[in-house]
Design a protein around this motif. Structure first.
Motif, PDB file in Angstrom:
ATOM      1  N   ALA A  89     -21.493 -14.711   0.908  1.00  0.00           N
ATOM      2  CA  ALA A  89     -21.902 -13.754   1.946  1.00  0.00           C
ATOM      3  C   ALA A  89     -22.193 -14.468   3.259  1.00  0.00           C
ATOM      4  CB  ALA A  89     -23.127 -12.970   1.485  1.00  0.00           C
ATOM      5  N   ILE A  90     -22.935 -15.545   3.186  1.00  0.00           N
ATOM      6  CA  ILE A  90     -23.262 -16.300   4.398  1.00  0.00           C
ATOM      7  C   ILE A  90     -21.991 -16.850   5.037  1.00  0.00           C
ATOM      8  CG2 ILE A  90     -24.409 -18.399   5.243  1.00  0.00           C
ATOM      9  CD1 ILE A  90     -26.626 -17.792   3.130  1.00  0.00           C
ATOM     10  N   GLY A  91     -21.081 -17.387   4.222  1.00  0.00           N
ATOM     11  CA  GLY A  91     -19.818 -17.912   4.747  1.00  0.00           C
ATOM     12  C   GLY A  91     -18.987 -16.845   5.432  1.00  0.00           C
ATOM     13  N   TYR A  92     -18.837 -15.696   4.792  1.00  0.00           N
ATOM     14  CA  TYR A  92     -18.057 -14.614   5.381  1.00  0.00           C
ATOM     15  C   TYR A  92     -18.706 -14.088   6.656  1.00  0.00           C
ATOM     16  CZ  TYR A  92     -14.417 -13.725   1.893  1.00  0.00           C
ATOM     17  OH  TYR A  92     -13.303 -13.800   1.109  1.00  0.00           O
ATOM     18  N   ILE A  93     -20.015 -13.872   6.626  1.00  0.00           N
ATOM     19  CA  ILE A  93     -20.699 -13.333   7.803  1.00  0.00           C
ATOM     20  C   ILE A  93     -20.641 -14.314   8.965  1.00  0.00           C
ATOM     21  CG2 ILE A  93     -22.960 -12.646   8.712  1.00  0.00           C
ATOM     22  CD1 ILE A  93     -23.445 -11.312   5.925  1.00  0.00           C
TER      23      ILE A  93
ATOM     24  N   ASN B   7      -2.510   5.067  11.722  1.00  0.00           N
ATOM     25  CA  ASN B   7      -1.971   4.612  10.434  1.00  0.00           C
ATOM     26  C   ASN B   7      -3.023   3.799   9.697  1.00  0.00           C
ATOM     27  OD1 ASN B   7      -2.008   2.310  11.968  1.00  0.00           O
ATOM     28  ND2 ASN B   7       0.024   1.626  11.383  1.00  0.00           N
ATOM     29  N   VAL B   8      -2.746   3.576   8.431  1.00  0.00           N
ATOM     30  CA  VAL B   8      -3.643   2.804   7.576  1.00  0.00           C
ATOM     31  C   VAL B   8      -2.953   1.496   7.236  1.00  0.00           C
ATOM     32  CG1 VAL B   8      -4.852   2.757   5.351  1.00  0.00           C
ATOM     33  CG2 VAL B   8      -4.672   4.889   6.620  1.00  0.00           C
ATOM     34  N   VAL B   9      -3.708   0.424   7.320  1.00  0.00           N
ATOM     35  CA  VAL B   9      -3.185  -0.908   7.020  1.00  0.00           C
ATOM     36  C   VAL B   9      -2.701  -0.939   5.579  1.00  0.00           C
ATOM     37  CG1 VAL B   9      -3.842  -3.331   6.799  1.00  0.00           C
ATOM     38  CG2 VAL B   9      -4.726  -1.965   8.683  1.00  0.00           C
ATOM     39  N   GLU B  10      -1.559  -1.578   5.350  1.00  0.00           N
ATOM     40  CA  GLU B  10      -0.995  -1.667   4.006  1.00  0.00           C
ATOM     41  C   GLU B  10      -1.983  -2.334   3.057  1.00  0.00           C
ATOM     42  OE1 GLU B  10       2.668  -3.918   1.779  1.00  0.00           O
ATOM     43  OE2 GLU B  10       2.891  -3.401   3.896  1.00  0.00           O
ATOM     44  N   GLY B  11      -2.245  -1.713   1.953  1.00  0.00           N
ATOM     45  CA  GLY B  11      -3.151  -2.256   0.950  1.00  0.00           C
ATOM     46  C   GLY B  11      -4.577  -1.751   1.073  1.00  0.00           C
ATOM     47  N   LEU B  12      -4.932  -1.186   2.222  1.00  0.00           N
ATOM     48  CA  LEU B  12      -6.308  -0.717   2.417  1.00  0.00           C
ATOM     49  C   LEU B  12      -6.647   0.435   1.479  1.00  0.00           C
ATOM     50  CD1 LEU B  12      -8.926  -1.059   4.011  1.00  0.00           C
ATOM     51  CD2 LEU B  12      -8.014   0.528   5.704  1.00  0.00           C
ATOM     52  N   GLU B  13      -5.657   1.286   1.215  1.00  0.00           N
ATOM     53  CA  GLU B  13      -5.925   2.412   0.323  1.00  0.00           C
ATOM     54  C   GLU B  13      -6.225   1.937  -1.100  1.00  0.00           C
ATOM     55  OE1 GLU B  13      -1.611   1.581   0.468  1.00  0.00           O
ATOM     56  OE2 GLU B  13      -2.955   2.183   2.069  1.00  0.00           O
ATOM     57  N   TRP B  14      -5.546   0.871  -1.535  1.00  0.00           N
ATOM     58  CA  TRP B  14      -5.823   0.335  -2.872  1.00  0.00           C
ATOM     59  C   TRP B  14      -7.192  -0.330  -2.926  1.00  0.00           C
ATOM     60  CZ3 TRP B  14      -3.429   2.288  -6.679  1.00  0.00           C
ATOM     61  CH2 TRP B  14      -2.132   2.733  -6.539  1.00  0.00           C
ATOM     62  N   ALA B  15      -7.547  -1.029  -1.875  1.00  0.00           N
ATOM     63  CA  ALA B  15      -8.879  -1.638  -1.806  1.00  0.00           C
ATOM     64  C   ALA B  15      -9.949  -0.547  -1.837  1.00  0.00           C
ATOM     65  CB  ALA B  15      -9.018  -2.490  -0.549  1.00  0.00           C
ATOM     66  N   ALA B  16      -9.691   0.563  -1.139  1.00  0.00           N
ATOM     67  CA  ALA B  16     -10.648   1.672  -1.136  1.00  0.00           C
ATOM     68  C   ALA B  16     -10.796   2.280  -2.525  1.00  0.00           C
ATOM     69  CB  ALA B  16     -10.211   2.736  -0.132  1.00  0.00           C
TER      70      ALA B  16
ATOM     71  N   GLU C 197      -7.495  -5.492  10.290  1.00  0.00           N
ATOM     72  CA  GLU C 197      -6.970  -6.412   9.288  1.00  0.00           C
ATOM     73  C   GLU C 197      -7.628  -7.780   9.356  1.00  0.00           C
ATOM     74  OE1 GLU C 197      -2.687  -6.409   8.515  1.00  0.00           O
ATOM     75  OE2 GLU C 197      -2.549  -4.772   9.978  1.00  0.00           O
ATOM     76  N   PHE C 198      -8.473  -7.969  10.339  1.00  0.00           N
ATOM     77  CA  PHE C 198      -9.070  -9.288  10.529  1.00  0.00           C
ATOM     78  C   PHE C 198     -10.589  -9.209  10.493  1.00  0.00           C
ATOM     79  CE2 PHE C 198     -10.373 -12.826  13.300  1.00  0.00           C
ATOM     80  CZ  PHE C 198      -9.802 -13.878  12.605  1.00  0.00           C
ATOM     81  N   PHE C 199     -11.175  -8.585  11.515  1.00  0.00           N
ATOM     82  CA  PHE C 199     -12.630  -8.589  11.632  1.00  0.00           C
ATOM     83  C   PHE C 199     -13.311  -7.710  10.578  1.00  0.00           C
ATOM     84  CE2 PHE C 199     -16.658  -7.156  13.455  1.00  0.00           C
ATOM     85  CZ  PHE C 199     -17.285  -8.390  13.561  1.00  0.00           C
ATOM     86  N   VAL C 200     -12.828  -6.486  10.398  1.00  0.00           N
ATOM     87  CA  VAL C 200     -13.458  -5.575   9.426  1.00  0.00           C
ATOM     88  C   VAL C 200     -13.420  -6.139   8.000  1.00  0.00           C
ATOM     89  CG1 VAL C 200     -13.271  -3.291   8.344  1.00  0.00           C
ATOM     90  CG2 VAL C 200     -13.240  -3.494  10.825  1.00  0.00           C
ATOM     91  N   PRO C 201     -12.287  -6.670   7.519  1.00  0.00           N
ATOM     92  CA  PRO C 201     -12.317  -7.240   6.165  1.00  0.00           C
ATOM     93  C   PRO C 201     -13.241  -8.456   6.027  1.00  0.00           C
ATOM     94  CG  PRO C 201     -10.065  -6.783   6.799  1.00  0.00           C
ATOM     95  CD  PRO C 201     -10.906  -6.587   8.025  1.00  0.00           C
ATOM     96  N   ILE C 202     -13.221  -9.355   7.009  1.00  0.00           N
ATOM     97  CA  ILE C 202     -14.076 -10.542   6.894  1.00  0.00           C
ATOM     98  C   ILE C 202     -15.549 -10.135   6.939  1.00  0.00           C
ATOM     99  CG2 ILE C 202     -14.761 -12.714   7.992  1.00  0.00           C
ATOM    100  CD1 ILE C 202     -11.862 -13.004   8.952  1.00  0.00           C
ATOM    101  N   GLY C 203     -15.913  -9.332   7.922  1.00  0.00           N
ATOM    102  CA  GLY C 203     -17.302  -8.874   8.016  1.00  0.00           C
ATOM    103  C   GLY C 203     -17.693  -7.967   6.862  1.00  0.00           C
ATOM    104  N   GLY C 204     -16.765  -7.094   6.474  1.00  0.00           N
ATOM    105  CA  GLY C 204     -17.049  -6.169   5.366  1.00  0.00           C
ATOM    106  C   GLY C 204     -17.286  -6.890   4.055  1.00  0.00           C
ATOM    107  N   TYR C 205     -16.492  -7.910   3.783  1.00  0.00           N
ATOM    108  CA  TYR C 205     -16.713  -8.645   2.542  1.00  0.00           C
ATOM    109  C   TYR C 205     -17.942  -9.533   2.623  1.00  0.00           C
ATOM    110  CZ  TYR C 205     -12.904  -6.656   0.042  1.00  0.00           C
ATOM    111  OH  TYR C 205     -12.113  -5.760  -0.615  1.00  0.00           O
TER     112      TYR C 205
ATOM    113  N   LEU D 146     -23.615   3.181  -2.810  1.00  0.00           N
ATOM    114  CA  LEU D 146     -23.266   3.955  -1.619  1.00  0.00           C
ATOM    115  C   LEU D 146     -22.272   3.208  -0.732  1.00  0.00           C
ATOM    116  CD1 LEU D 146     -26.756   5.448  -0.716  1.00  0.00           C
ATOM    117  CD2 LEU D 146     -24.788   6.647  -1.702  1.00  0.00           C
ATOM    118  N   ALA D 147     -22.488   1.909  -0.562  1.00  0.00           N
ATOM    119  CA  ALA D 147     -21.589   1.122   0.287  1.00  0.00           C
ATOM    120  C   ALA D 147     -20.182   1.089  -0.287  1.00  0.00           C
ATOM    121  CB  ALA D 147     -22.127  -0.294   0.452  1.00  0.00           C
ATOM    122  N   ASN D 148     -20.048   0.902  -1.586  1.00  0.00           N
ATOM    123  CA  ASN D 148     -18.721   0.824  -2.203  1.00  0.00           C
ATOM    124  C   ASN D 148     -18.037   2.179  -2.271  1.00  0.00           C
ATOM    125  OD1 ASN D 148     -17.811  -1.889  -3.276  1.00  0.00           O
ATOM    126  ND2 ASN D 148     -19.986  -1.862  -3.734  1.00  0.00           N
ATOM    127  N   THR D 149     -18.811   3.238  -2.351  1.00  0.00           N
ATOM    128  CA  THR D 149     -18.226   4.566  -2.464  1.00  0.00           C
ATOM    129  C   THR D 149     -17.767   5.103  -1.118  1.00  0.00           C
ATOM    130  OG1 THR D 149     -19.653   5.004  -4.361  1.00  0.00           O
ATOM    131  CG2 THR D 149     -18.611   6.906  -3.335  1.00  0.00           C
TER     132      THR D 149
END
Length: 172
Positions: free
Chosen positions: A19-23, A132-141, A72-80, A113-116
Motif C-alpha cells: 500500500a505504501i509503495g503504490y500510494i 469508453n471503458v478501458v479494456e479489462g476494466l470491466e473484468w477488474a470491476a 489507465e495510469f493514475f487511477v489504477p496505481i492510486g486505487g490499488y 463497500l470499496a470493492n463493491t
C-alpha cells in the motif's frame, strides 16, 4: 489461533508495504505529471516516461494522452494503493487479541463497500468523461464486486459475532 494471528501479521505487513509503495508511486507520478519533474516523452510525444528521482532511469511508462494518464495510469496505481491499505486493515483485525471486535467489523465494512462500489464508480466516470471503458476494466470491476460480496458475508458474520459477544458480556 496462533497460526491465524501469525499469518495475519505477515500479511498485514506485506500488504501495508505494498500500500505504501503504490500510494507513494501514485503521488510521485502525480507530482511528475503536473510539474514535469523527472518526466520525458518519446516517439514524437506519443509516449511518456517518469524516471526515478534524480536519474534518467525509467520508472513508469505510458501513452501520452490524458485519458490514458488518468484511467489507465493514475487511477489504477492510486486505487490499488488504497485497496492494499484496506486489505492490510482487514488483516490487522485478524491479529487482534479478540477476533470479533467493532474494529474488525468497521474495516470489513469499508473493504466491502470499496470493492463493491468504487470500480463501478470509476467505470461510470470513465464513460461520462471519455465515452469508453478501458479494456479489462470491466473484468477488474467484476472481480472486485465478487470480492466485495464475499467481504460482505464476512462482515455479516463478524457483526453477528460482535453482537453475540456484547450480549454475552451483558449476562456476565
Amino acid at each position: 489461533m496462533k497460526n491465524v494471528k501469525f499469518i495475519a501479521t505477515l500479511l498485514f505487513y506485506a500488504t501495508r508495504i505494498l500500500a505504501i509503495g503504490y500510494i507513494l508511486s501514485a503521488l510521485y507520478a502525480l507530482l511528475s505529471l503536473v510539474t514535469h519533474w523527472s518526466y520525458m516523452t518519446t516517439d514524437n510525444d506519443a509516449y511518456f516516461a517518469i524516471c526515478y528521482p534524480f536519474t534518467q532511469l525509467r520508472f513508469l511508462l505510458g501513452e501520452n494522452n490524458w485519458n490514458y494518464k488518468i484511467f489507465e495510469f493514475f487511477v489504477p496505481i492510486g486505487g490499488y494503493g488504497i485497496f492494499f491499505y484496506l486489505v492490510s486493515n482487514v488483516f490487522s483485525a485478524f491479529k487482534q487479541p479478540r477476533l470479533f471486535t467493532a474494529f474488525g467489523v468497521t474495516h470489513l465494512k469499508r473493504f466491502c463497500l470499496a470493492n463493491t462500489f468504487v470500480p463501478l464508480g470509476i467505470i461510470i466516470l470513465a464513460l461520462l468523461l471519455t465515452g469508453n471503458v478501458v479494456e479489462g476494466l470491466e473484468w477488474a470491476a467484476v472481480i472486485h464486486f465478487f470480492m466485495g460480496v464475499f467481504a460482505y458475508f464476512l462482515y455479516a458474520i463478524f457483526k453477528q459475532g460482535v453482537d453475540l459477544q456484547n450480549e454475552q458480556d451483558l449476562y456476565i
